[in-house]
Enzyme design. Structure first.
Site, mmCIF file in Angstrom:
data_model
loop_
_atom_site.group_PDB
_atom_site.id
_atom_site.type_symbol
_atom_site.label_atom_id
_atom_site.label_comp_id
_atom_site.label_asym_id
_atom_site.label_seq_id
_atom_site.Cartn_x
_atom_site.Cartn_y
_atom_site.Cartn_z
ATOM 1 N N HIS A 12 0.800 -1.233 0.000
ATOM 2 C CA HIS A 12 0.000 0.000 0.000
ATOM 3 C C HIS A 12 0.828 1.277 0.000
ATOM 4 O O HIS A 12 0.301 2.353 -0.263
ATOM 5 C CB HIS A 12 -0.936 0.015 1.215
ATOM 6 C CG HIS A 12 -0.230 0.232 2.523
ATOM 7 N ND1 HIS A 12 0.507 -0.756 3.140
ATOM 8 C CD2 HIS A 12 -0.131 1.331 3.316
ATOM 9 C CE1 HIS A 12 1.001 -0.280 4.272
ATOM 10 N NE2 HIS A 12 0.644 0.967 4.398
ATOM 11 N N ARG A 13 2.124 1.191 0.303
ATOM 12 C CA ARG A 13 2.949 2.397 0.317
ATOM 13 C C ARG A 13 3.734 2.587 -0.982
ATOM 14 O O ARG A 13 4.403 3.602 -1.156
ATOM 15 C CB ARG A 13 3.913 2.356 1.514
ATOM 16 C CG ARG A 13 3.191 2.399 2.850
ATOM 17 C CD ARG A 13 4.066 2.862 3.984
ATOM 18 N NE ARG A 13 5.200 1.969 4.230
ATOM 19 C CZ ARG A 13 6.017 2.069 5.278
ATOM 20 N NH1 ARG A 13 5.826 3.039 6.164
ATOM 21 N NH2 ARG A 13 7.012 1.226 5.450
ATOM 22 N N LEU A 15 4.180 2.668 -5.333
ATOM 23 C CA LEU A 15 3.606 3.474 -6.404
ATOM 24 C C LEU A 15 2.183 3.031 -6.731
ATOM 25 O O LEU A 15 1.253 3.842 -6.718
ATOM 26 C CB LEU A 15 4.501 3.376 -7.644
ATOM 27 C CG LEU A 15 3.999 4.027 -8.922
ATOM 28 C CD1 LEU A 15 3.894 5.536 -8.752
ATOM 29 C CD2 LEU A 15 4.916 3.682 -10.099
ATOM 30 N N TYR A 137 13.174 -10.642 -12.788
ATOM 31 C CA TYR A 137 11.878 -10.060 -12.428
ATOM 32 C C TYR A 137 10.781 -10.610 -13.336
ATOM 33 O O TYR A 137 9.686 -10.958 -12.879
ATOM 34 C CB TYR A 137 11.957 -8.537 -12.533
ATOM 35 C CG TYR A 137 10.696 -7.817 -12.138
ATOM 36 C CD1 TYR A 137 10.325 -7.705 -10.804
ATOM 37 C CD2 TYR A 137 9.873 -7.224 -13.092
ATOM 38 C CE1 TYR A 137 9.166 -7.031 -10.430
ATOM 39 C CE2 TYR A 137 8.715 -6.547 -12.735
ATOM 40 C CZ TYR A 137 8.373 -6.456 -11.401
ATOM 41 O OH TYR A 137 7.222 -5.794 -11.037
ATOM 42 N N LYS A 141 7.305 -12.750 -12.396
ATOM 43 C CA LYS A 141 5.951 -12.305 -12.735
ATOM 44 C C LYS A 141 5.230 -13.313 -13.627
ATOM 45 O O LYS A 141 4.009 -13.508 -13.500
ATOM 46 C CB LYS A 141 6.011 -10.922 -13.399
ATOM 47 C CG LYS A 141 6.395 -9.812 -12.438
ATOM 48 C CD LYS A 141 5.407 -9.721 -11.291
ATOM 49 C CE LYS A 141 5.761 -8.655 -10.285
ATOM 50 N NZ LYS A 141 4.792 -8.597 -9.164
ATOM 51 N N PRO A 164 0.601 -4.145 -16.366
ATOM 52 C CA PRO A 164 0.696 -2.744 -16.767
ATOM 53 C C PRO A 164 1.971 -2.451 -17.543
ATOM 54 O O PRO A 164 3.000 -3.105 -17.353
ATOM 55 C CB PRO A 164 0.703 -2.003 -15.428
ATOM 56 C CG PRO A 164 1.309 -2.981 -14.469
ATOM 57 C CD PRO A 164 0.840 -4.339 -14.930
ATOM 58 N N THR A 165 1.883 -1.460 -18.407
ATOM 59 C CA THR A 165 3.069 -0.940 -19.068
ATOM 60 C C THR A 165 3.856 -0.102 -18.055
ATOM 61 O O THR A 165 3.575 -0.143 -16.858
ATOM 62 C CB THR A 165 2.658 -0.106 -20.295
ATOM 63 O OG1 THR A 165 3.821 0.237 -21.039
ATOM 64 C CG2 THR A 165 1.910 1.157 -19.888
ATOM 65 N N HIS A 180 13.148 3.650 -12.069
ATOM 66 C CA HIS A 180 12.873 3.454 -13.488
ATOM 67 C C HIS A 180 13.190 4.737 -14.259
ATOM 68 O O HIS A 180 13.518 5.760 -13.673
ATOM 69 C CB HIS A 180 11.412 3.055 -13.694
ATOM 70 C CG HIS A 180 11.095 1.675 -13.230
ATOM 71 N ND1 HIS A 180 10.485 1.406 -12.023
ATOM 72 C CD2 HIS A 180 11.311 0.467 -13.804
ATOM 73 C CE1 HIS A 180 10.327 0.104 -11.876
ATOM 74 N NE2 HIS A 180 10.826 -0.496 -12.934
ATOM 75 N N ARG A 210 9.114 3.601 -25.582
ATOM 76 C CA ARG A 210 8.438 3.173 -24.363
ATOM 77 C C ARG A 210 7.036 3.773 -24.287
ATOM 78 O O ARG A 210 6.758 4.831 -24.835
ATOM 79 C CB ARG A 210 9.237 3.600 -23.116
ATOM 80 C CG ARG A 210 10.539 2.844 -22.912
ATOM 81 C CD ARG A 210 10.320 1.402 -22.570
ATOM 82 N NE ARG A 210 11.573 0.700 -22.342
ATOM 83 C CZ ARG A 210 12.287 0.096 -23.293
ATOM 84 N NH1 ARG A 210 11.856 0.127 -24.559
ATOM 85 N NH2 ARG A 210 13.406 -0.538 -23.013
#
Length: 316
Positions: A12-13, A15, A137, A141, A164-165, A180, A210
């Site tokens: 929850h903290r 992004l 990573y 996922k 998500p992108t 990022h 991107r």
């Protein structure tokens, strides 16, 4: 979802998690639960099982993850793979054991092969080698997607996966060592402006393309899917994005415009570019009834104002 449903937002903290909390509260969901990583280590199975058995949430948004940019992924591949595998396996298993109504697992479009055809359709998963710089990573996922799908098939659960992108927005990570591309460039260009530097060095050639999605749009997509879409209708997973791309060079120039930096950009091709292009095919989520609302310039302006406010508060 009922407005009084008990909703657990893992991460929850971060992004995405913080944006989901904001969006849920704005929509009138008031029975939200969350824990910091120091209060609940999601890598520890027994702790996660105890938490779920005690709290018994109705819905779960699994936004907790170890994340970072090219440098962090390349430097700490074992941590990225282990931590993410453990977090998602523990939460998904605990959700099943405690008969959670619905779980939403969040991944990333880095799951796709490095040289997959563009735009990236959901069917391209596992059709080629991954990008080396974030392979660990991505594998984690992909495992999360397959775990949700396997639970749905074997146990009849309703677990959905969204990919998500590139996300950006309030509460992003602006640490130059682990961030990022968007927050890293925003910070570098802002600091160059404040220090009256004449140049800013940007990693790579500037040529990769991107796609960027504001995190508040992502949060709205999460709630939309949770409220309206069942797993059997979604398939294995759903791409979430804008369907619009920009080169890193043009992104840096746009950031310069918004921030007000008038110096020169220097691109360093000795640094890795990452995947050449990564545009999502968003036809599935559009067909289901959701579309992004925040365009890139508006989103960057919003994020930069948030960043400036954070800087002011830090200096008080």
């Amino acid at each position: 979802m009922r407005k009084d449903a008990k909703i657990y937002v893992a991460g929850h903290r971060g992004l995405v998690g913080s944006a989901i909390v904001r969006a849920l509260e704005e929509k009138g969901y008031h029975n939200l639960i969350y824990r910091t990583s120091s209060e609940l280590d999601l890598r520890q199975q027994s702790a996660v099982q105890h938490f779920f058995a005690e709290e018994k949430p109705d819905y779960v948004f699994l936004a907790a993850a170890k994340v970072g940019g090219i440098l962090a992924n390349s430097t700490y591949p074992a941590q990225f793979l282990y931590d993410n595998l453990m977090i998602q396996a523990n939460v998904i298993e605990a959700a099943y054991r405690n008969k959670i109504d619905k779980l939403l697992f969040l991944g990333s479009t880095c799951i796709y092969p490095k040289l997959a055809p563009q735009p990236l359709q959901e069917t391209y998963l596992l059709t080629g080698p991954l990008e080396e710089t974030n392979e660990a990573y991505a594998i984690a996922k992909i495992s999360g997607i397959k775990l949700c799908g396997s639970y749905n098939r074997e146990y009849g659960t309703n677990y959905l996966s969204l990919m998500p992108t590139n996300l950006y927005g309030p509460n992003d990570n602006f640490d130059l060592g682990t961030s990022h591309v968007m927050p890293a460039l925003m910070r570098k260009i802002h600091e160059a402006k404040m220090m009256r530097q004449s140049t800013v060095t940007v990693w790579g050639s500037g040529n990769p393309l991107r796609e960027f999605l504001h995190v508040d749009d992502m949060a709205q997509a999460c709630i939309f899917v949770t409220e309206h879409v069942k797993a059997e209708k979604a398939g294995e997973f759903i791409n979430i994005g804008t369907g619009v791309e920009i080169t890193i060079r043009d992104l840096a120039l746009l950031l310069c415009e918004v921030i007000g930096f008038e110096g020169k950009l220097i691109f360093d091709p000795s640094k890795p570019d990452g995947t050449p292009r990564k545009l999502t095919d968003v036809s599935k989520i559009h067909h289901l009834g959701w579309k992004h609302r925040i365009e890139l310039r508006e989103g960057i302006q919003d994020t930069y104002q948030w960043y400036l406010k954070q800087m002011e508060e830090a200096n008080e």
